[in-house]
Motif scaffolding. Structure first.
Motif, PDB file in Angstrom:
ATOM      1  N   ARG A 198       0.704  -1.188  -0.175  1.00  0.00           N
ATOM      2  CA  ARG A 198       0.015   0.260  -0.507  1.00  0.00           C
ATOM      3  C   ARG A 198       1.144   1.104   0.023  1.00  0.00           C
ATOM      4  O   ARG A 198       0.192   2.200  -0.783  1.00  0.00           O
ATOM      5  CB  ARG A 198      -0.654  -0.012   1.640  1.00  0.00           C
ATOM      6  N   GLN A 199       1.635   1.493   0.774  1.00  0.00           N
ATOM      7  CA  GLN A 199       2.938   2.559   0.702  1.00  0.00           C
ATOM      8  C   GLN A 199       4.247   1.961  -0.262  1.00  0.00           C
ATOM      9  O   GLN A 199       4.762   0.770   0.449  1.00  0.00           O
ATOM     10  CB  GLN A 199       2.984   2.940   2.081  1.00  0.00           C
ATOM     11  N   LEU A 217      -1.770   4.170  -1.234  1.00  0.00           N
ATOM     12  CA  LEU A 217      -3.120   3.561  -1.959  1.00  0.00           C
ATOM     13  C   LEU A 217      -3.570   3.850  -0.179  1.00  0.00           C
ATOM     14  O   LEU A 217      -2.985   3.516   0.333  1.00  0.00           O
ATOM     15  CB  LEU A 217      -2.508   1.799  -2.164  1.00  0.00           C
ATOM     16  N   PRO A 219      -6.116   1.290   2.635  1.00  0.00           N
ATOM     17  CA  PRO A 219      -5.960   0.610   2.791  1.00  0.00           C
ATOM     18  C   PRO A 219      -7.199  -0.780   1.317  1.00  0.00           C
ATOM     19  O   PRO A 219      -7.371  -1.928   2.094  1.00  0.00           O
ATOM     20  CB  PRO A 219      -6.639   0.239   3.980  1.00  0.00           C
ATOM     21  N   SER A 221      -7.062  -1.138  -1.632  1.00  0.00           N
ATOM     22  CA  SER A 221      -5.554  -1.161  -2.624  1.00  0.00           C
ATOM     23  C   SER A 221      -6.257  -0.181  -4.170  1.00  0.00           C
ATOM     24  O   SER A 221      -7.790   0.454  -3.792  1.00  0.00           O
ATOM     25  CB  SER A 221      -6.089  -2.377  -3.376  1.00  0.00           C
ATOM     26  N   GLN A 224      -0.841   1.024  -8.395  1.00  0.00           N
ATOM     27  CA  GLN A 224       0.081   1.755  -7.999  1.00  0.00           C
ATOM     28  C   GLN A 224       0.598   2.243  -9.327  1.00  0.00           C
ATOM     29  O   GLN A 224       0.736   1.474 -10.366  1.00  0.00           O
ATOM     30  CB  GLN A 224       1.434   1.492  -7.308  1.00  0.00           C
TER      31      GLN A 224
END
Length: 263
Positions: A198-199, A217, A219, A221, A224
């Motif tokens: 996510r990060q 992003l 949680p 989803s 990216q």
């Protein structure tokens, strides 16, 4: 190089053909819809593109069921560039496609739309980039590299040494294919990470500058992506490496736009 001035049959100098303006980065944006927060169609924010003379680049990353060509508010023709890139590890459900439009009108409040016929509420990411004074896509490269064996071993060793004492700096580096130019060009590089994270960070080298990204992003989803550009003033061969954290593979694109084709 300046063109030679031809002589007419009467021995009088003919007109000098105009020298095309070099290509340049125009307006750009990136639309990111988080998973289960999407809408149909997916429409970018409006941009004020040039009335004429611009090439447009759009990529569509997300569910394969939504991988349809773009449309735009000025009715331009779009052509897919290269094959569809399918993400590994997701049973073929996710992919990325790239499209260019090399001629056509532009103007105020220019938007691009993706219809999303398969799963309208699911995640999608759409970069939209204008390249001004660009008549041709001189070259492009698409690849899907993994971190090298040395990088994987180094990352594993670092995690082993650090153990549970701290969060390991599990960095990666992946390198695009090469593009060749015959003169001044605007290069556009696009990074699509494939990790279930996510990060993250994604930083290009070789003189590229990030212009748009979706790397933090929610949680629930998302897809990216990072977009970078570089302006070059001469013929050459170019590539870009992306580094960042955490370690993951990435689908990479590199495009070279020029004002005119090679003579």
């Amino acid at each position: 190089m300046l063109a030679c001035i031809p002589l007419t049959a009467a021995g009088v100098d003919g007109p000098v053909p105009p020298v095309p303006a070099p290509p340049a980065l125009g307006v750009h944006t990136l639309l990111a819809q988080a998973d289960h927060r999407g809408r149909r169609p997916a429409v970018t924010v409006p941009l004020d593109t040039a009335p004429t003379g611009s090439a447009l680049l759009v990529l569509n990353g997300g569910f394969a069921s939504n991988a349809v060509p773009p449309t735009d508010s000025y009715g331009r023709h779009w052509t897919q560039v290269g094959p569809t890139a399918v993400y590994d590890g997701y049973q073929g459900r996710f992919d990325v496609k790239a499209y260019v439009s090399l001629a056509g009108p532009g103007g105020p409040h220019h938007t691009v739309s993706i219809d999303k016929p398969g799963e309208p509420d699911r995640e999608i990411t759409i970069p939209f980039v204008e390249i001004r004074h660009a008549a041709v896509l001189q070259d492009f490269a698409q690849n899907y590299p993994a971190p090298t064996l040395t990088q994987r071993i180094a990352g594993k060793l670092k995690r082993t040494l650090e153990g549970m004492l701290s969060e390991p700096d599990d960095r990666f580096s992946v390198t695009s294919g090469e593009v060749a130019t015959t003169g001044p060009a605007t290069l556009i590089a696009v990074w699509w990470g494939d990790g279930n994270v996510r990060q993250m960070s994604a930083v290009p080298d070789n003189g590229f500058t990030v212009i748009d990204s979706y790397l933090q992003l929610p949680p629930i989803s998302g897809v990216q992506c990072a977009v970078a550009y570089r302006q070059v003033d001469r013929a050459g061969t170019y590539r870009v490496s992306w580094s960042g954290s955490p370690r993951q593979r990435a689908i990479l694109w590199l495009f070279a736009f020029q004002s005119a084709a090679a003579p």
